[in-house]
Structures are given as structure tokens and as C-alpha cells.
Scaffold this active site. Structure first.
Site, mmCIF file in Angstrom:
data_model
loop_
_atom_site.group_PDB
_atom_site.id
_atom_site.type_symbol
_atom_site.label_atom_id
_atom_site.label_comp_id
_atom_site.label_asym_id
_atom_site.label_seq_id
_atom_site.Cartn_x
_atom_site.Cartn_y
_atom_site.Cartn_z
ATOM 1 N N THR A 45 0.819 -1.211 0.000
ATOM 2 C CA THR A 45 0.000 0.000 0.000
ATOM 3 C C THR A 45 0.852 1.261 0.000
ATOM 4 O O THR A 45 0.450 2.294 -0.534
ATOM 5 C CB THR A 45 -0.915 -0.010 1.252
ATOM 6 O OG1 THR A 45 -1.736 -1.154 1.168
ATOM 7 C CG2 THR A 45 -1.785 1.219 1.322
ATOM 8 N N TYR A 58 -7.860 0.662 -4.198
ATOM 9 C CA TYR A 58 -6.594 1.120 -4.765
ATOM 10 C C TYR A 58 -5.810 -0.082 -5.243
ATOM 11 O O TYR A 58 -6.134 -1.220 -4.913
ATOM 12 C CB TYR A 58 -5.778 1.897 -3.717
ATOM 13 C CG TYR A 58 -5.363 1.050 -2.551
ATOM 14 C CD1 TYR A 58 -6.201 0.868 -1.466
ATOM 15 C CD2 TYR A 58 -4.134 0.385 -2.552
ATOM 16 C CE1 TYR A 58 -5.838 0.066 -0.400
ATOM 17 C CE2 TYR A 58 -3.755 -0.421 -1.485
ATOM 18 C CZ TYR A 58 -4.624 -0.572 -0.416
ATOM 19 O OH TYR A 58 -4.266 -1.381 0.619
ATOM 20 N N THR A 124 1.486 -4.297 4.542
ATOM 21 C CA THR A 124 1.369 -4.630 5.968
ATOM 22 C C THR A 124 0.714 -5.990 6.210
ATOM 23 O O THR A 124 0.822 -6.531 7.304
ATOM 24 C CB THR A 124 0.555 -3.552 6.708
ATOM 25 O OG1 THR A 124 -0.723 -3.435 6.094
ATOM 26 C CG2 THR A 124 1.269 -2.225 6.708
ATOM 27 N N ASP A 125 0.018 -6.536 5.183
ATOM 28 C CA ASP A 125 -0.738 -7.776 5.414
ATOM 29 C C ASP A 125 0.138 -8.919 5.932
ATOM 30 O O ASP A 125 -0.255 -9.656 6.831
ATOM 31 C CB ASP A 125 -1.418 -8.241 4.114
ATOM 32 C CG ASP A 125 -2.612 -7.373 3.748
ATOM 33 O OD1 ASP A 125 -2.959 -6.470 4.523
ATOM 34 O OD2 ASP A 125 -3.202 -7.620 2.669
ATOM 35 N N LYS A 197 -0.399 -7.840 12.993
ATOM 36 C CA LYS A 197 -1.366 -6.865 12.462
ATOM 37 C C LYS A 197 -2.710 -7.141 13.132
ATOM 38 O O LYS A 197 -3.234 -8.259 13.044
ATOM 39 C CB LYS A 197 -1.460 -6.999 10.938
ATOM 40 C CG LYS A 197 -2.326 -5.926 10.307
ATOM 41 C CD LYS A 197 -2.279 -5.953 8.774
ATOM 42 C CE LYS A 197 -3.155 -4.829 8.215
ATOM 43 N NZ LYS A 197 -3.130 -4.725 6.764
ATOM 44 N N GLU A 318 -3.484 -28.910 28.587
ATOM 45 C CA GLU A 318 -4.681 -29.759 28.468
ATOM 46 C C GLU A 318 -4.423 -30.980 27.584
ATOM 47 O O GLU A 318 -5.196 -31.916 27.567
ATOM 48 C CB GLU A 318 -5.849 -28.950 27.923
ATOM 49 C CG GLU A 318 -6.433 -27.983 28.955
ATOM 50 C CD GLU A 318 -7.735 -27.372 28.476
ATOM 51 O OE1 GLU A 318 -8.741 -28.083 28.387
ATOM 52 O OE2 GLU A 318 -7.714 -26.163 28.162
HETATM 53 N N1 DGL Z 1 -2.799 -5.853 0.400
HETATM 54 C C1 DGL Z 1 -2.001 -5.148 1.217
HETATM 55 C C2 DGL Z 1 -0.526 -5.443 1.250
HETATM 56 O O1 DGL Z 1 0.216 -5.137 0.337
HETATM 57 C C3 DGL Z 1 -2.386 -3.838 1.607
HETATM 58 C C4 DGL Z 1 -2.116 -3.569 3.025
HETATM 59 C C5 DGL Z 1 -0.926 -2.672 3.201
HETATM 60 O O2 DGL Z 1 0.054 -2.659 2.486
HETATM 61 O O3 DGL Z 1 -1.004 -1.940 4.151
HETATM 62 O O4 DGL Z 1 -0.120 -6.010 2.225
#
Ligand code: DGL
Length: 361
Positions: A45, A58, A124-125, A197, A318
Site C-alpha cells: 500500500t 486502490y 502490511t498484510d 497486524k 490440556e
Molecule cells: N494488500 C495489502 C498489502 O500489500 C495492503 C495492506 C498494506 O500494504 O497496508 O499487504
């Protein structure tokens, strides 16, 4: 006779500041004395563009590394920046092959005497998994900082440029050396091993729920907290040198009414490891346990972790791991446990030795 008023003197001094800055950073040979930072871009992103303003939609990875660098002209006051585009993907498409390629690029860059640190721009994913993988296979104490953003580059209030600036400030800070791979987002510095995340859209998505953050930034100033306890980078036994694939490890998410069909199928497909994102303290239905016990007998490494998002998944609580031949993920969530298990399986198939890795790393 010309006179200089106090206000024009102030103006001249202000005008001279950029020149003075340049004089400070250029030594007698004409070479800059600023740290040298290599930015390795992978998409995400932070390089994303909307088709039109205000769009929630996007396309990740629309801008290249030079665009990212040029968007933050003040970077040149912190470091001499060079850029390299490694891949251009949304990080949901991250895979083992790209991890190996990226790790080799990071190690090659850090081995250069004219590189003092590396920044990786990334979605971020899956940033937590990539950063933890790099944390285990990077063979250098030089800083490695991963930077992303939650808003695309074209959005109002895009967070990418500030994150990139702070990321470079962290990578050039003397305190960053030897801390392992770091993640910078939203003015927070996290250890790769600790982050996850936690929110699909908000800027403060990354949390380090078990052991806390590595530090904070404030407009390029860097504040450090406690060092990371687990072993990392140059102190690990792992290496990607000469490696072109990783053992196949799959994750199964536990839930009420969980069956064993998919576990059995994975074993038939020849997986080398299975990680369970278990309920609570790494638990699952009796029938799933039976399936996993058979998997262990067929030589598959089974790790129990928790889907709760924090806490410790300990041995023999457990379930009797000693009897079942299971491994407990201790502090790692399922996606991190998969990374460590894949790398662990490049070294050993022994359950006790694999368990030891989960205490160490
Ligand atoms: N699909 C995502 C990625 O490239 C968007 C999330 C992001 O980059 O923050 O991980």
C-alpha cells in the site's frame, strides 16, 4: 553605504542553512559522511494508488522505489539513499520464493561496505511474517527496518512518507544496530518477532502484545525501549545461502466442530509440518487431535499455537504433548510459528530439537 537590517541578517542566515548542511555532510574528498541506506522495495500500500481521490479501493505497488524516495525530499538530510525494486506485489502474494530472494538481497546489500543499513518497503498484510523470516536469516548486525503504510500514496493523509522518513531515522540511529529486524509504522518501532497486524484498516494496526514495542519515533527523533530477548540475525543457526526452497508447512485454524479431513489431506499431499491456530491455549477437537497424532506417526512435525492473538501456548497443559509428539509454539502465533517451523525443518526433524527452537527464537 549599504547597511544590513537585523531582519535581513536573519533571512541571510536562514538562506545559508541548506548550504551549511551540505558543507557539514561533505568531507574533504567530496564524499558524503552521512550514513548510506539501501531501500529495497517490494510493493504494498505504501506504493499504492487510487483510481480517483477518496476511493477506498486502490492498487498496491503502483509506484516504484524512485517514486517513494522522491516523495520524501528530506530523506537526503538523514542519509545517502539508494533504491532497488526487488518485487512489486501486494504482500498478500508474498511467498517462500520471494522471501528467499529478498533475504539474499538483504544479506548481499548489508555485506557491502558502502551500505550501513537496509529499509524494506512492504505491504502490511504479511509484514510480520516477512520481518520474522528476515530476523532469522539476516547475517549482519547492521540495521534492517521494514516500513509500510495503511493508506495508499495518493490518499489524503497518506502515512507512507512519514513512515519512510522515520524508518530511515531509525536505520541511521546508532541504537538500531544489533536489535534484529525492526518494523516502523505509525511512529512506533516494533521487533519483527513481536508484531502482529491487529486491525484491517487503522493506522495503529501493529501491536506487540506479548513483550511490547522496541521504541517510538517523534518527527525523526528515536526513543528506544528494552532490547529483544530472543536470538536473532547473526546469532541464529539459520541461513538461506544456497537454499532455493523451504519445506511445505500448512496452517489450520481450529474452531468448534473442527474435523480431521483437511489434516488427513495435507498429510497425503506430503506436507512436512502442520501448525494449528488452536482455540485458547492451542486446543482443538478430539477428532483433530487424533488426525494430528497420526500425522506425527507419519513423520509430520505438528506445532500447536493459539488463535487468541497473544499469550503463551505451553507444553502439556490440556494435551499431553510428550505423549502425542506435538510441539508447543510458546510465544509465537500461527503465522510466525509456520516461519520458524519451516526454517527449523531445514535443520532437523527431531521433535525435541524443534521444540528447543521455539524456546530460543
Ligand atoms: N494488500 C495489502 C498489502 O500489500 C495492503 C495492506 C498494506 O500494504 O497496508 O499487504
Amino acid at each position: 553605504m549599504s547597511t544590513t537590517s537585523p531582519s535581513s541578517l536573519v533571512r541571510s542566515v536562514i538562506a545559508a542553512v541548506p548550504l551549511l548542511l551540505q558543507l557539514v555532510v561533505v568531507d574533504a574528498q567530496g564524499a558524503s559522511s552521512l550514513p548510506k541506506i539501501r531501500i529495497l522495495a517490494t510493493g504494498g500500500t505504501i506504493a499504492g494508488a487510487q483510481a480517483k481521490g477518496q476511493d477506498a479501493g486502490y492498487k498496491a505497488g503502483s509506484f516504484n522505489v524512485d517514486d517513494l524516495i522522491n516523495a520524501v525530499p528530506t530523506l537526503k538530510h538523514l542519509a545517502v539513499i539508494t533504491g532497488e525494486q526487488v518485487v512489486d506485489i501486494g504482500s498478500q502474494d508474498m511467498n517462500n520464493e520471494v522471501w528467499l530472494q529478498l533475504a539474499k538481497r538483504v544479506n548481499a546489500a548489508l555485506a557491502q561496505s558502502d551500505v550501513d543499513g537496509v529499509i524494506i518497503t512492504h505491504g502490511t498484510d504479511t509484514m510480520e511474517e516477512t520481518s520474522y523470516f528476515l530476523n532469522l536469516v539476516t547475517k549482519s548486525d547492521k540495521p534492517v527496518v521494514m516500513v509500510g503504510s495503511m493508506r495508499p500514496a495518493t490518499a489524503i493523509g497518506a502515512d507512507g512518507p512519514a513512515n519512510l522518513y522515520n524508518g530511515v531515522a531509525v536505520a541511521t540511529h546508532p541504537g538500531a544496530k544489533g536489535r534484529g529486524v525492526l518494523v516502523l509504522l505509525n511512529d512506533e518501532i516494533h521487533y519483527a518477532r513481536e508484531i502482529t497486524k491487529t486491525n484491517s484498516t487503522q493506522l495503529d494496526t501493529f501491536k506487540s502484545p506479548n513483550r511490547g514495542k522496541a521504541g517510538m519515533t517523534n518527527a525523526g527523533r528515536v526513543y528506544w525501549y528494552d532490547p529483544l530477548a530472543a536470538k536473532h540475525t547473526s546469532r541464529t543457526v539459520f541461513s538461506v545461502q544456497g537454499m532455493d526452497q523451504l519445506p511445505r508447512v500448512e496452517i489450520f485454524y481450529a474452531h468448534a466442530n473442527m474435523g480431521r479431513d483437511f489434516i488427513d489431506h495435507a498429510v497425503k499431499l506430503g506436507v512436512k509440518g502442520i501448525v494449528i491456530a488452536g482455540v485458547g491455549d492451542g486446543n482443538m477437537t478430539r477428532v483433530a487431535v487424533d488426525g494430528l497424532q497420526e500425522a506425527v506417526k507419519k513423520g509430520v512435525a505438528v506445532v500447536r499455537s493459539s488463535r487468541t492473538g497473544s499469550g503463551i501456548t505451553d507444553r502439556n497443559v490440556e494435551l499431553n504433548d510428550d505423549k502425542l509428539g506435538f510441539i508447543a509454539s510458546i510465544e509465537l502465533n500461527a503465522q510466525m510459528a509456520r516461519v520458524l517451523l519451516m526454517l527449523g525443518l531445514t535443520k532437523t526433524r527431531d521433535t525435541d530439537a524443534l521444540q528447543k527452537l521455539f524456546y530460543e527464537y
